[in-house]
Design a protein around this motif. Structure first.
Motif, PDB file in Angstrom:
ATOM      1  N   ILE A  79       0.830  -1.201   0.000  1.00 48.45           N
ATOM      2  CA  ILE A  79       0.000   0.000   0.000  1.00 48.45           C
ATOM      3  C   ILE A  79       0.868   1.256   0.000  1.00 48.45           C
ATOM      4  O   ILE A  79       0.576   2.252  -0.674  1.00 48.45           O
ATOM      5  CB  ILE A  79      -0.961  -0.003   1.205  1.00 48.45           C
ATOM      6  CG1 ILE A  79      -1.948  -1.174   1.094  1.00 48.45           C
ATOM      7  CG2 ILE A  79      -1.724   1.316   1.302  1.00 48.45           C
ATOM      8  CD1 ILE A  79      -2.892  -1.305   2.274  1.00 48.45           C
ATOM      9  N   GLY A  80       1.969   1.203   0.767  1.00 41.77           N
ATOM     10  CA  GLY A  80       2.878   2.349   0.819  1.00 41.77           C
ATOM     11  C   GLY A  80       3.477   2.681  -0.537  1.00 41.77           C
ATOM     12  O   GLY A  80       3.541   3.853  -0.933  1.00 41.77           O
ATOM     13  N   TYR A  81       3.923   1.655  -1.273  1.00 41.86           N
ATOM     14  CA  TYR A  81       4.477   1.886  -2.613  1.00 41.86           C
ATOM     15  C   TYR A  81       3.409   2.486  -3.542  1.00 41.86           C
ATOM     16  O   TYR A  81       3.698   3.387  -4.346  1.00 41.86           O
ATOM     17  CB  TYR A  81       4.998   0.577  -3.211  1.00 41.86           C
ATOM     18  CG  TYR A  81       6.234   0.029  -2.530  1.00 41.86           C
ATOM     19  CD1 TYR A  81       7.176   0.879  -1.967  1.00 41.86           C
ATOM     20  CD2 TYR A  81       6.467  -1.348  -2.448  1.00 41.86           C
ATOM     21  CE1 TYR A  81       8.313   0.377  -1.333  1.00 41.86           C
ATOM     22  CE2 TYR A  81       7.592  -1.852  -1.823  1.00 41.86           C
ATOM     23  CZ  TYR A  81       8.507  -0.984  -1.263  1.00 41.86           C
ATOM     24  OH  TYR A  81       9.626  -1.476  -0.648  1.00 41.86           O
ATOM     25  N   TRP A  82       2.187   1.982  -3.440  1.00 43.90           N
ATOM     26  CA  TRP A  82       1.103   2.492  -4.286  1.00 43.90           C
ATOM     27  C   TRP A  82       0.815   3.957  -3.960  1.00 43.90           C
ATOM     28  O   TRP A  82       0.638   4.780  -4.870  1.00 43.90           O
ATOM     29  CB  TRP A  82      -0.146   1.644  -4.083  1.00 43.90           C
ATOM     30  CG  TRP A  82      -1.251   1.956  -5.044  1.00 43.90           C
ATOM     31  CD1 TRP A  82      -1.453   1.415  -6.282  1.00 43.90           C
ATOM     32  CD2 TRP A  82      -2.327   2.893  -4.839  1.00 43.90           C
ATOM     33  NE1 TRP A  82      -2.576   1.949  -6.863  1.00 43.90           N
ATOM     34  CE2 TRP A  82      -3.134   2.865  -6.012  1.00 43.90           C
ATOM     35  CE3 TRP A  82      -2.681   3.752  -3.792  1.00 43.90           C
ATOM     36  CZ2 TRP A  82      -4.273   3.652  -6.139  1.00 43.90           C
ATOM     37  CZ3 TRP A  82      -3.808   4.549  -3.932  1.00 43.90           C
ATOM     38  CH2 TRP A  82      -4.589   4.494  -5.082  1.00 43.90           C
ATOM     39  N   VAL A  83       0.790   4.279  -2.676  1.00 46.87           N
ATOM     40  CA  VAL A  83       0.512   5.654  -2.258  1.00 46.87           C
ATOM     41  C   VAL A  83       1.588   6.606  -2.779  1.00 46.87           C
ATOM     42  O   VAL A  83       1.286   7.684  -3.314  1.00 46.87           O
ATOM     43  CB  VAL A  83       0.421   5.728  -0.721  1.00 46.87           C
ATOM     44  CG1 VAL A  83       0.517   7.169  -0.235  1.00 46.87           C
ATOM     45  CG2 VAL A  83      -0.884   5.096  -0.235  1.00 46.87           C
ATOM     46  N   ILE A  84       2.859   6.223  -2.655  1.00 45.94           N
ATOM     47  CA  ILE A  84       3.944   7.083  -3.129  1.00 45.94           C
ATOM     48  C   ILE A  84       3.885   7.239  -4.641  1.00 45.94           C
ATOM     49  O   ILE A  84       4.027   8.347  -5.187  1.00 45.94           O
ATOM     50  CB  ILE A  84       5.306   6.510  -2.685  1.00 45.94           C
ATOM     51  CG1 ILE A  84       5.426   6.573  -1.153  1.00 45.94           C
ATOM     52  CG2 ILE A  84       6.463   7.266  -3.338  1.00 45.94           C
ATOM     53  CD1 ILE A  84       6.642   5.859  -0.603  1.00 45.94           C
ATOM     54  N   GLY A  85       3.652   6.131  -5.347  1.00 45.04           N
ATOM     55  CA  GLY A  85       3.554   6.198  -6.799  1.00 45.04           C
ATOM     56  C   GLY A  85       2.410   7.080  -7.260  1.00 45.04           C
ATOM     57  O   GLY A  85       2.570   7.913  -8.176  1.00 45.04           O
ATOM     58  N   MET A  86       1.253   6.948  -6.623  1.00 39.79           N
ATOM     59  CA  MET A  86       0.108   7.776  -6.982  1.00 39.79           C
ATOM     60  C   MET A  86       0.364   9.251  -6.677  1.00 39.79           C
ATOM     61  O   MET A  86      -0.113  10.135  -7.402  1.00 39.79           O
ATOM     62  CB  MET A  86      -1.142   7.310  -6.217  1.00 39.79           C
ATOM     63  CG  MET A  86      -1.705   5.976  -6.660  1.00 39.79           C
ATOM     64  SD  MET A  86      -2.261   5.931  -8.384  1.00 39.79           S
ATOM     65  CE  MET A  86      -0.909   5.050  -9.110  1.00 39.79           C
TER      66      MET A  86
END
Length: 452
Positions: free
Chosen positions: A28-35
């Motif tokens: 979830i953290g990687y997705w949040v940063i990417g978004m």
């Protein structure tokens, strides 16, 4: 490259990470940063959101305290006494030890509020006993996993605290609303356990002895007192759920420190006799306890679990915010309300919770979907407290639903039974839990009858 393409690639990438076993928090953290990069959101927004979750959320302080309560109950020996009492009451029935395991899960859940702690504690204690008692090892492990689902339904519940914080609902009302559905879940799983064991002839029976029931009941008095203390304090308004968690931790620490020297004195330095019938009533009054030297290791274990859950809550909150920016809330709302009518809308919302629970832990499911689905349910006339229970019972079923099934992994770890070998015996428990879930959705009084 368009934003839509980048969003799709990032989402596919983190999905692959999840499939390769990367922890959900990091996924979830990687997705949040990417978004954040794609949507050109400032990264300091992530840090601010993470801080706000815990500086503004007084109710969330109860989470680490209830986790610590579960570890203290386990180390002090109170959990073992609760399971002994359950077995004394049910051991004369075919499948009695399995049913006692489920009953012990319900009693332990009434103190700890955690599904994984319930599965790990009861599974590690009773799985060896069930195997020695003639039960299939796979069935025994699956029973511990299924029993752990009530850990977040029977109050106090960590996930009810999170839901109440997110949706601004009285946590004490949520706790009261979870009692009847939680008991029904335990009873339904007990029925399944009895039928399976009766069919296969599993388990050795013990004679029903009133003296044994009374003796083990006396032995479990500290556990009953802790349960009563929490429910009495919250229901009467003497203290909030957060204060209740602190009071329970204090009670468990005092009990642990006082009982250790008394236990050694009564047992003259010997280990507790395994056969309950051989113990005196004096021995039953005092649990094993623990000393000040053990307290740091107990606290550290609780802190490790909290260190996993707290960041997961925080990044899930940020994920929910980004989904709102992307318009996911409007899309989901249009889809669910487009079903038309009370029951089609409610069952569609339940289906979304069930599917999400198959691939995510209950915390991100709650933080991401509850703010979207709860207003939809309220718009069609579903009581907010009832929908909270419906939502979280559905999320709890995800604990034993592949491919994620957190309780299945926990049960596999503490029992040594491979994950995929558990799945066969989880299916009947799943059927029983889904039946109860539908009842809770169709009969509002099951959730609201105990509300003040």
């Amino acid at each position: 490259m368009s934003d839509g393409t980048l969003i799709t690639l990032i989402s596919l990438g983190v999905t692959m990470l999840f499939m390769f076993g990367v922890p959900v928090f990091l996924v979830i953290g990687y997705w949040v940063i990417g978004m954040s990069f794609v949507l050109e959101l400032p990264l300091d927004n992530i840090g601010a959101a993470l801080a706000d979750v815990f500086t503004d959320g007084f109710a969330l302080l109860a989470m680490p305290l209830f986790i610590l309560t579960g570890d203290l109950i386990n180390r002090s020996g109170i959990a073992r006494r609760l399971s002994d009492f359950a077995y004394s009451c049910l051991g004369w029935i075919r499948g009695g030890l399995g049913m006692a395991s489920l009953g012990a899960c319900g009693l332990f859940a009434a103190i700890s509020g955690s599904n994984s702690a319930t599965t790990a504690t009861i599974g590690s204690m009773l799985h060896p006993e069930m195997v020695k008692g003639g039960y299939d090892a796979r069935f025994s492990a699956a029973t511990a996993a299924a029993g752990g689902t009530v850990g977040i339904i029977i109050p106090p519940s960590i996930i009810f605290i999170v839901y109440g914080f997110m949706m601004n609902l009285p946590i004490s009302d949520l706790f009261m609303a979870g009692i009847i559905p939680g008991v029904l879940m335990v009873l339904a799983m007990m029925l399944v356990c009895f039928l399976i064991c009766w069919r296969h002839g599993w388990g050795y029976l013990i004679a029903l002895s009133l003296s044994r029931v009374v003796k083990t009941g006396i032995g479990a008095w500290l556990g009953f007192f802790a349960i009563g203390l929490v429910l009495w304090g919250i229901y009467t308004g003497k203290f909030s759920p957060t204060e209740a968690a602190g009071v329970t931790v204090g009670f468990c620490v005092v009990v642990g420190f006082l009982c250790l020297p008394l236990h050694r004195l009564i047992n003259r330095g010997r280990d507790e006799r395994p056969d309950v019938s051989e113990r005196s009533y004096g021995e039953m009054l005092v649990v094993r306890g623990f000393g000040p030297v053990e307290l740091p290791s107990i606290t550290m274990r609780s802190a490790q679990i909290t260190g996993i859950l707290a960041p997961l809550i925080a990044v899930s909150v940020v994920m929910q915010q980004i989904l709102s920016v992307l318009g996911a809330q409007e899309s989901i709302t249009a889809f669910v309300t487009g079903m038309g009518g009370y029951y089609p809308t409610l069952f569609t919302a339940m289906a979304m919770v069930f599917v999400a629970g198959m691939v995510l832990e209950s915390l991100p499911v709650t933080i991401i979907l509850a703010p979207i689905l709860a207003p939809i349910a309220a718009s069609i006339g579903v009581d907010p407290i009832q929908f909270a229970v419906v939502f979280l019972v559905g999320a709890s079923i995800g604990f034993i639903t592949p491919p994620y099934g957190l309780n299945l992994y926990v049960a596999s770890g503490v029992t040594g039974v491979p994950y995929f070998r558990l799945l066969r015996y989880t299916v009947p428990y799943l059927a029983a839990l889904i039946t109860v879930w539908l009842l809770v959705a169709l009969v509002p009084e099951l959730s609201t009858a105990l509300l003040p």
